[in-house]
Design a protein around this motif. Structure first.
Motif, PDB file in Angstrom:
ATOM      1  N   ALA A  34     -27.516 -42.271  24.129  1.00 32.55           N
ATOM      2  CA  ALA A  34     -28.633 -43.205  23.971  1.00 32.55           C
ATOM      3  C   ALA A  34     -29.940 -42.554  24.420  1.00 32.55           C
ATOM      4  N   HIS A  35     -29.881 -41.811  25.527  1.00 33.97           N
ATOM      5  CA  HIS A  35     -31.078 -41.134  26.005  1.00 33.97           C
ATOM      6  C   HIS A  35     -31.531 -40.079  24.995  1.00 33.97           C
ATOM      7  N   ARG A  36     -30.588 -39.347  24.430  1.00 33.96           N
ATOM      8  CA  ARG A  36     -30.918 -38.333  23.432  1.00 33.96           C
ATOM      9  C   ARG A  36     -31.582 -38.968  22.210  1.00 33.96           C
ATOM     10  N   GLN A  37     -31.082 -40.123  21.794  1.00 35.04           N
ATOM     11  CA  GLN A  37     -31.648 -40.809  20.632  1.00 35.04           C
ATOM     12  C   GLN A  37     -33.109 -41.169  20.872  1.00 35.04           C
ATOM     13  N   ASN A  38     -33.402 -41.666  22.066  1.00 32.14           N
ATOM     14  CA  ASN A  38     -34.779 -42.028  22.392  1.00 32.14           C
ATOM     15  C   ASN A  38     -35.695 -40.802  22.405  1.00 32.14           C
ATOM     16  N   VAL A  39     -35.202 -39.717  23.002  1.00 36.29           N
ATOM     17  CA  VAL A  39     -35.995 -38.496  23.072  1.00 36.29           C
ATOM     18  C   VAL A  39     -36.203 -37.916  21.679  1.00 36.29           C
ATOM     19  N   ASN A  40     -35.161 -37.925  20.850  1.00 37.95           N
ATOM     20  CA  ASN A  40     -35.282 -37.378  19.501  1.00 37.95           C
ATOM     21  C   ASN A  40     -36.343 -38.106  18.684  1.00 37.95           C
ATOM     22  N   ALA A  41     -36.457 -39.418  18.904  1.00 39.21           N
ATOM     23  CA  ALA A  41     -37.483 -40.186  18.192  1.00 39.21           C
ATOM     24  C   ALA A  41     -38.876 -39.690  18.581  1.00 39.21           C
ATOM     25  N   LEU A  42     -39.080 -39.396  19.847  1.00 34.03           N
ATOM     26  CA  LEU A  42     -40.360 -38.860  20.313  1.00 34.03           C
ATOM     27  C   LEU A  42     -40.616 -37.470  19.738  1.00 34.03           C
ATOM     28  N   LEU A  43     -39.577 -36.644  19.699  1.00 33.38           N
ATOM     29  CA  LEU A  43     -39.730 -35.285  19.178  1.00 33.38           C
ATOM     30  C   LEU A  43     -40.080 -35.304  17.695  1.00 33.38           C
ATOM     31  N   LEU A  44     -39.473 -36.222  16.959  1.00 33.83           N
ATOM     32  CA  LEU A  44     -39.768 -36.331  15.533  1.00 33.83           C
ATOM     33  C   LEU A  44     -41.217 -36.766  15.320  1.00 33.83           C
ATOM     34  N   ARG A  45     -41.666 -37.718  16.111  1.00 31.08           N
ATOM     35  CA  ARG A  45     -43.057 -38.157  16.012  1.00 31.08           C
ATOM     36  C   ARG A  45     -44.012 -37.012  16.335  1.00 31.08           C
ATOM     37  N   THR A  46     -43.656 -36.225  17.324  1.00 36.09           N
ATOM     38  CA  THR A  46     -44.487 -35.073  17.696  1.00 36.09           C
ATOM     39  C   THR A  46     -44.569 -34.079  16.551  1.00 36.09           C
ATOM     40  N   SER A  47     -43.420 -33.789  15.961  1.00 35.90           N
ATOM     41  CA  SER A  47     -43.373 -32.847  14.852  1.00 35.90           C
ATOM     42  C   SER A  47     -44.237 -33.321  13.692  1.00 35.90           C
ATOM     43  N   GLU A  48     -44.102 -34.584  13.331  1.00 33.80           N
ATOM     44  CA  GLU A  48     -44.866 -35.120  12.205  1.00 33.80           C
ATOM     45  C   GLU A  48     -46.366 -35.106  12.494  1.00 33.80           C
ATOM     46  N   LEU A  49     -46.720 -35.448  13.725  1.00 37.31           N
ATOM     47  CA  LEU A  49     -48.139 -35.471  14.096  1.00 37.31           C
ATOM     48  C   LEU A  49     -48.735 -34.072  14.067  1.00 37.31           C
ATOM     49  N   VAL A  50     -48.051 -33.123  14.678  1.00 37.12           N
ATOM     50  CA  VAL A  50     -48.581 -31.764  14.778  1.00 37.12           C
ATOM     51  C   VAL A  50     -48.666 -31.102  13.409  1.00 37.12           C
ATOM     52  N   ARG A  51     -47.628 -31.272  12.597  1.00 36.51           N
ATOM     53  CA  ARG A  51     -47.653 -30.676  11.259  1.00 36.51           C
ATOM     54  C   ARG A  51     -48.718 -31.334  10.381  1.00 36.51           C
ATOM     55  N   GLY A  52     -48.858 -32.659  10.515  1.00 32.17           N
ATOM     56  CA  GLY A  52     -49.875 -33.351   9.744  1.00 32.17           C
ATOM     57  C   GLY A  52     -51.276 -32.974  10.165  1.00 32.17           C
ATOM     58  N   ARG A  53     -51.492 -32.835  11.464  1.00 32.61           N
ATOM     59  CA  ARG A  53     -52.809 -32.473  11.983  1.00 32.61           C
ATOM     60  C   ARG A  53     -53.237 -31.093  11.487  1.00 32.61           C
ATOM     61  N   ALA A  54     -52.249 -30.188  11.351  1.00 29.85           N
ATOM     62  CA  ALA A  54     -52.552 -28.839  10.893  1.00 29.85           C
ATOM     63  C   ALA A  54     -52.549 -28.734   9.374  1.00 29.85           C
ATOM     64  N   GLY A  55     -52.329 -29.877   8.692  1.00 30.17           N
ATOM     65  CA  GLY A  55     -52.276 -29.858   7.241  1.00 30.17           C
ATOM     66  C   GLY A  55     -51.079 -29.097   6.725  1.00 30.17           C
ATOM     67  N   ARG A  56     -49.967 -29.147   7.488  1.00 30.36           N
ATOM     68  CA  ARG A  56     -48.783 -28.374   7.128  1.00 30.36           C
ATOM     69  C   ARG A  56     -47.548 -29.251   6.962  1.00 30.36           C
ATOM     70  N   SER A  57     -47.701 -30.453   6.449  1.00 31.77           N
ATOM     71  CA  SER A  57     -46.538 -31.295   6.195  1.00 31.77           C
ATOM     72  C   SER A  57     -45.898 -30.848   4.887  1.00 31.77           C
ATOM     73  N   GLY A  58     -44.762 -30.184   4.993  1.00 33.97           N
ATOM     74  CA  GLY A  58     -44.116 -29.620   3.814  1.00 33.97           C
ATOM     75  C   GLY A  58     -42.924 -30.419   3.342  1.00 33.97           C
ATOM     76  N   ARG A  59     -42.007 -29.756   2.672  1.00 38.81           N
ATOM     77  CA  ARG A  59     -40.861 -30.416   2.083  1.00 38.81           C
ATOM     78  C   ARG A  59     -39.937 -31.016   3.142  1.00 38.81           C
ATOM     79  N   ASP A  60     -39.249 -32.090   2.759  1.00 37.59           N
ATOM     80  CA  ASP A  60     -38.321 -32.750   3.665  1.00 37.59           C
ATOM     81  C   ASP A  60     -36.898 -32.303   3.326  1.00 37.59           C
ATOM     82  N   HIS A  61     -36.358 -31.415   4.179  1.00 40.60           N
ATOM     83  CA  HIS A  61     -34.986 -30.936   4.021  1.00 40.60           C
ATOM     84  C   HIS A  61     -34.140 -31.350   5.227  1.00 40.60           C
ATOM     85  N   ARG A  62     -34.487 -32.456   5.824  1.00 38.44           N
ATOM     86  CA  ARG A  62     -33.781 -32.887   7.028  1.00 38.44           C
ATOM     87  C   ARG A  62     -32.294 -33.110   6.728  1.00 38.44           C
TER      88      ARG A  62
END
Length: 299
Positions: free
Chosen positions: A164-192
């Motif tokens: 459960a703790h990992r799930q909560n942290v992963n949600a934060l990490l995903l938000r961080t990734s999306e924010l940072v990639r979007g801010r740099a104009g580097r949101s690419g393909r979704d191969h998750r």
């Protein structure tokens, strides 16, 4: 690396406490996990039983020749410092050999601590990406809570709902990734989570791609651009990274690098090292058999 001013610099690699220190551990990674005879391990070993190569001083007797002796799986395991935390902090320096009464509990605690330390590593990397408030505050709070949990007593750790703790942290990490990639104009393909086993991705433009949990086993990534690509949990075993640019990839661990194939042309962030088993020199091109080699004319 791109000269774009919006490109985020790669993280620093985290504090020393999140890097394995085998000198301060009691060989827990050689005892706790189960091994199955395969291309990764040369023998079967049940969980909780010491590997036959573990010496009385808790050192591996074939450490320098693990790959040659059929144990490449051992070379790519990373406890993120959980081994020394369990050995020296949780159990106060007592080891499972001289204090066999703590062995069972220690072996239960180790995999829980490893997950907590892995999350600490990711959270530290996320904060180094400077996501800005309020996300930075949430990441900091999550790191503090994870550190607090890691300092718990053995009974608390064993009873922890780490999933459960990992799930909560992963949600934060995903938000961080999306924010940072979007801010740099580097949101690419979704191969998750994509099945890219053995895929031909030579020279592919994977800048800003979401490759979280992707299966890239044996994939050909020669010359691929993975700038700002999120590689959280991507399986890179046997992937060919020769000439690939991973200098600004997000959440790339040393264990992932160690599991792949590469050479001196593979671009890595300063915090990551080129593994010793990689070809770390450039082999000059040889002329085809039966054809004379001609020197290029000087211009």
């Amino acid at each position: 690396m791109s000269g774009n001013s919006n490109t985020v610099a790669p993280p620093t690699g985290g504090p020393a406490s999140l890097r394995a220190n085998c000198e301060r551990c009691f060989g827990l990674c050689c005892v706790v996990p189960a091994f199955s005879a395969s291309s990764d391990f040369a023998l079967d070993k049940p969980a909780g039983q010491a590997c036959r190569n573990l010496q009385p001083d808790f050192r591996c007797g074939i450490h320098r020749n693990l790959r040659e002796r059929g144990f490449p799986g051992c070379t790519v395991f990373d406890c993120f410092g959980a081994g020394q935390q369990v050995s020296q902090v949780t159990f106060g320096g007592r080891d499972w050999r001289t204090s066999p009464e703590i062995a069972a509990r220690m072996f239960e605690v180790f995999p829980v601590m490893r997950q907590l330390h892995e999350l600490l590593w990711y959270l530290t990397e996320a904060l180094a990406l400077r996501p800005g408030d309020p996300l930075r505050a949430e990441l900091g709070a999550a790191r503090d809570e994870t550190e607090r949990l890691g300092g718990s007593d053995p009974e608390t750790l064993v009873g922890l709902d780490v999933a459960a703790h990992r799930q909560n942290v992963n949600a934060l990490l995903l938000r961080t990734s999306e924010l940072v990639r979007g801010r740099a104009g580097r949101s690419g393909r979704d191969h998750r989570g994509a099945d890219l086993v053995g895929a031909d991705l030579r020279g592919a433009d994977l800048t800003g791609a979401n490759l979280r949990g992707a299966y890239l086993i044996g994939a050909d990534l020669r010359g691929a651009d993975l700038t700002m690509a999120d590689l959280t949990g991507a399986d890179l075993r046997g992937a060919n990274l020769r000439g690939a640019d991973l200098r600004a990839s997000l959440f790339l661990t040393q264990a992932q690098v160690d599991a792949a194939k590469g050479d001196v042309t593979t671009g890595l962030a300063p915090a990551l090292r080129h593994p010793a088993h990689w070809q770390l020199s450039i082999t000059p091109n040889r002329p085809p058999a039966g054809k004379p080699h001609r020197r290029p004319r000087r211009r």
